[in-house]
Scaffold this motif. Structure first.
Motif, PDB file in Angstrom:
ATOM      1  N   GLY A 124     -56.849  13.347 -44.974  1.00  0.00           N
ATOM      2  CA  GLY A 124     -56.435  12.024 -45.777  1.00  0.00           C
ATOM      3  C   GLY A 124     -55.246  11.410 -44.929  1.00  0.00           C
ATOM      4  N   LEU A 125     -55.193  10.238 -44.667  1.00  0.00           N
ATOM      5  CA  LEU A 125     -54.008   9.354 -43.878  1.00  0.00           C
ATOM      6  C   LEU A 125     -52.609   9.743 -44.881  1.00  0.00           C
ATOM      7  N   ASP A 126     -52.884   9.665 -45.997  1.00  0.00           N
ATOM      8  CA  ASP A 126     -51.639   9.731 -46.965  1.00  0.00           C
ATOM      9  C   ASP A 126     -50.979  11.267 -46.602  1.00  0.00           C
ATOM     10  N   GLN A 127     -51.659  12.012 -45.781  1.00  0.00           N
ATOM     11  CA  GLN A 127     -50.905  13.561 -45.699  1.00  0.00           C
ATOM     12  C   GLN A 127     -50.165  13.616 -44.100  1.00  0.00           C
ATOM     13  N   MET A 128     -50.262  12.225 -43.751  1.00  0.00           N
ATOM     14  CA  MET A 128     -49.435  12.086 -42.412  1.00  0.00           C
ATOM     15  C   MET A 128     -47.923  12.356 -42.643  1.00  0.00           C
ATOM     16  N   SER A 129     -47.104  13.059 -41.731  1.00  0.00           N
ATOM     17  CA  SER A 129     -45.766  13.460 -41.997  1.00  0.00           C
ATOM     18  C   SER A 129     -44.825  12.202 -42.357  1.00  0.00           C
ATOM     19  N   LEU A 130     -45.101  11.001 -41.604  1.00  0.00           N
ATOM     20  CA  LEU A 130     -44.455   9.588 -42.024  1.00  0.00           C
ATOM     21  C   LEU A 130     -44.521   9.410 -43.530  1.00  0.00           C
ATOM     22  N   PHE A 131     -45.571   9.624 -44.007  1.00  0.00           N
ATOM     23  CA  PHE A 131     -45.793   9.277 -45.348  1.00  0.00           C
ATOM     24  C   PHE A 131     -45.343  10.229 -46.176  1.00  0.00           C
ATOM     25  N   VAL A 132     -45.683  11.459 -46.032  1.00  0.00           N
ATOM     26  CA  VAL A 132     -44.878  12.946 -46.696  1.00  0.00           C
ATOM     27  C   VAL A 132     -43.392  12.440 -46.896  1.00  0.00           C
ATOM     28  N   ASP A 133     -42.653  12.201 -46.095  1.00  0.00           N
ATOM     29  CA  ASP A 133     -41.251  12.033 -45.817  1.00  0.00           C
ATOM     30  C   ASP A 133     -40.995  10.420 -46.358  1.00  0.00           C
ATOM     31  N   ARG A 134     -41.877   9.678 -46.684  1.00  0.00           N
ATOM     32  CA  ARG A 134     -41.651   8.315 -47.216  1.00  0.00           C
ATOM     33  C   ARG A 134     -40.718   7.466 -46.025  1.00  0.00           C
ATOM     34  N   VAL A 135     -41.304   7.634 -44.909  1.00  0.00           N
ATOM     35  CA  VAL A 135     -40.613   6.640 -43.918  1.00  0.00           C
ATOM     36  C   VAL A 135     -40.970   5.309 -44.249  1.00  0.00           C
ATOM     37  N   PRO A 136     -40.051   4.458 -44.449  1.00  0.00           N
ATOM     38  CA  PRO A 136     -40.396   2.982 -44.683  1.00  0.00           C
ATOM     39  C   PRO A 136     -40.876   2.244 -43.531  1.00  0.00           C
ATOM     40  N   TRP A 180     -42.601  22.952 -39.822  1.00  0.00           N
ATOM     41  CA  TRP A 180     -42.123  21.616 -40.619  1.00  0.00           C
ATOM     42  C   TRP A 180     -42.486  21.296 -41.901  1.00  0.00           C
ATOM     43  N   TRP A 181     -43.740  21.860 -42.268  1.00  0.00           N
ATOM     44  CA  TRP A 181     -44.274  21.797 -43.628  1.00  0.00           C
ATOM     45  C   TRP A 181     -43.603  22.708 -44.850  1.00  0.00           C
ATOM     46  N   ILE A 182     -42.770  23.532 -44.236  1.00  0.00           N
ATOM     47  CA  ILE A 182     -41.839  24.269 -45.211  1.00  0.00           C
ATOM     48  C   ILE A 182     -40.374  24.295 -44.978  1.00  0.00           C
ATOM     49  N   ALA A 183     -40.050  23.297 -44.212  1.00  0.00           N
ATOM     50  CA  ALA A 183     -38.692  23.073 -43.762  1.00  0.00           C
ATOM     51  C   ALA A 183     -37.994  22.354 -44.840  1.00  0.00           C
ATOM     52  N   SER A 184     -38.673  21.369 -45.556  1.00  0.00           N
ATOM     53  CA  SER A 184     -38.037  20.641 -46.713  1.00  0.00           C
ATOM     54  C   SER A 184     -38.957  20.896 -47.974  1.00  0.00           C
ATOM     55  N   PRO A 185     -38.291  20.658 -49.029  1.00  0.00           N
ATOM     56  CA  PRO A 185     -38.797  20.852 -50.343  1.00  0.00           C
ATOM     57  C   PRO A 185     -39.801  19.760 -50.362  1.00  0.00           C
ATOM     58  N   GLY A 186     -40.996  20.109 -51.047  1.00  0.00           N
ATOM     59  CA  GLY A 186     -42.169  19.037 -51.583  1.00  0.00           C
ATOM     60  C   GLY A 186     -43.007  18.989 -50.490  1.00  0.00           C
ATOM     61  N   ARG A 187     -42.856  19.180 -49.203  1.00  0.00           N
ATOM     62  CA  ARG A 187     -43.886  18.757 -48.220  1.00  0.00           C
ATOM     63  C   ARG A 187     -44.921  19.540 -48.219  1.00  0.00           C
ATOM     64  N   VAL A 188     -44.893  20.959 -48.677  1.00  0.00           N
ATOM     65  CA  VAL A 188     -46.038  21.829 -48.448  1.00  0.00           C
ATOM     66  C   VAL A 188     -47.168  21.352 -49.587  1.00  0.00           C
ATOM     67  N   GLU A 189     -46.657  20.827 -50.773  1.00  0.00           N
ATOM     68  CA  GLU A 189     -47.507  20.551 -51.826  1.00  0.00           C
ATOM     69  C   GLU A 189     -48.633  19.544 -51.228  1.00  0.00           C
ATOM     70  N   HIS A 190     -48.380  19.048 -50.341  1.00  0.00           N
ATOM     71  CA  HIS A 190     -49.471  17.720 -49.907  1.00  0.00           C
ATOM     72  C   HIS A 190     -50.607  18.409 -48.929  1.00  0.00           C
ATOM     73  N   VAL A 191     -50.421  19.813 -48.564  1.00  0.00           N
ATOM     74  CA  VAL A 191     -51.441  20.469 -47.765  1.00  0.00           C
ATOM     75  C   VAL A 191     -51.919  21.647 -48.396  1.00  0.00           C
ATOM     76  N   ARG A 192     -51.337  22.187 -49.342  1.00  0.00           N
ATOM     77  CA  ARG A 192     -52.050  23.466 -50.018  1.00  0.00           C
ATOM     78  C   ARG A 192     -53.369  23.160 -50.747  1.00  0.00           C
ATOM     79  N   PRO A 193     -54.061  24.296 -50.794  1.00  0.00           N
ATOM     80  CA  PRO A 193     -55.436  23.957 -51.489  1.00  0.00           C
ATOM     81  C   PRO A 193     -55.366  23.173 -52.654  1.00  0.00           C
TER      82      PRO A 193
END
Length: 344
Positions: free
Chosen positions: A131-143, A320-333
């Motif tokens: 998914g495009l919504d799984q890009m890190s820029l979106f995961v971290d909500r870069v405006p 990177w995926w575990i360096a900040s809370p909430g990121r890993v939830e976007h890529v776990r099963p």
């Protein structure tokens, strides 16, 4: 760290990105052919820390069916019209490019712009994702992120949305309109954004993996795993491949292991988990790679067929995926509706 990428590095780099595809991301062959005749070699690859953080950057990727892309080769400048559209929208040129999906064919995509753009060694996933919504820029909500994509017949759509899922849905609909495969360009961010909100040094990591794989592919599987810094989590013969009843897009690949062990590799567009005798031994975002145990070919999920002898490696996920809370939830099963396969 890579500062200068030579044409003789292309094969190893492609194998590295194939490994990081985790069974998805598309074969690298098309991009290898496109880049093989490029006049841009050798290619300068720049670490984000070496550039002015205010430098505008864009990311490029192929979107949709990789099977269709292999049947309908893109033109010589597939991203050109999309880059022109985002630059008109932003009101300025964008001189730098990074990768959006550092697994499979898209890891090589920014190198197609090496003749016109600064190639930045940063990536927005560190592995293949659907998914495009799984890009890190979106995961971290870069405006301020804008996305342009093909619509077919030379058309371009541009999306600026507050919600990442809106971008995913609109772009996906446009790509279907375009015939099921096309290009996408992300823009509206800077090299400085990449330092915090992307995975720096990912191209160098892919190159190291690829070199190790090429050098050790003829060795015993345990030695190959060691060379990759991976764990050999399963080995055996594929007995069955069956879709889950409640989600036909998810498949369970049953492997008869040594000593009667039963392994199940759970796949969707990528490999999501490995279950051995009922216990989850590896799960996304860990990069799970299935290799033909005889030919050592890196296999896509669509190539996991009956009676094939395979080995399954687990390569550590990008930190990177575990360096900040909430990121890993976007890529776990569980992000794919398979919560019971999450690894604590």
């Amino acid at each position: 760290m890579v500062s200068l990428l030579g044409q003789d590095d292309l094969t190893a780099l492609a194998r590295g990105y194939a490994l990081l595809g985790s069974g998805g991301g598309g074969p690298t062959t098309m991009l290898e052919l496109m880049l093989g005749g490029s006049a841009a070699w050798p290619i300068d690859v720049v670490d984000p820390s070496a550039l002015d953080p205010a430098t505008p950057c864009l990311g490029v990727a192929f979107v949709g069916s990789t099977m269709l892309l292999s049947e309908r080769m893109p033109g010589a400048d597939p991203f050109g019209p999309l880059i022109a559209a985002v630059e008109r929208w932003l009101g300025h040129e964008v001189p730098a490019v990074c990768s959006l999906e550092g697994g499979g064919m898209n890891g090589l995509a920014p190198l197609t712009l090496a003749g016109t753009h600064i190639v930045v060694d940063a990536d927005c996933t560190g592995r293949a994702v659907p998914g495009l919504d799984q890009m890190s820029l979106f995961v971290d909500r870069v405006p301020g992120i804008v996305v342009a994509c093909d619509t077919g017949a030379g058309g371009v759509a541009l999306v600026e949305a507050a919600r990442a899922i809106d971008v995913e849905r609109v772009v996906r609909a446009a790509i279907i309109q375009a015939g099921g495969a096309g290009c996408a360009v992300f823009a509206g961010f800077t090299v400085g954004d990449l330092r915090e909100h992307a995975i720096s040094g990912h191209l160098a990591h892919a190159l190291d993996l690829g070199r190790a794989f090429v050098a050790a592919s003829g060795r015993p599987l345990a030695e190959l795993a060691d060379a990759l810094g991976a764990q050999l989590v399963a080995e055996g013969r594929i007995l069955s491949v069956s879709a889950l009843a409640d989600d036909p897009h998810v498949s369970a690949v049953e492997i008869a292991g040594a000593g009667g062990t039963v392994h199940r590799v759970i796949t969707r567009s990528e490999t999501l988990a490995v279950v051995s005798d009922g216990q989850v031994v590896a799960a996304a975002p860990t990069v799970i790679v299935v290799v033909d145990a005889i030919s050592r070919e890196v296999l896509e999920v669509t190539e996991l067929s009956l009676a094939r002898n395979v080995a399954v490696f687990a390569i550590p996920a990008p930190a990177w995926w575990i360096a900040s809370p909430g990121r890993v939830e976007h890529v776990r099963p569980s992000a794919y509706g398979l919560a019971e396969l999450d690894v604590a």
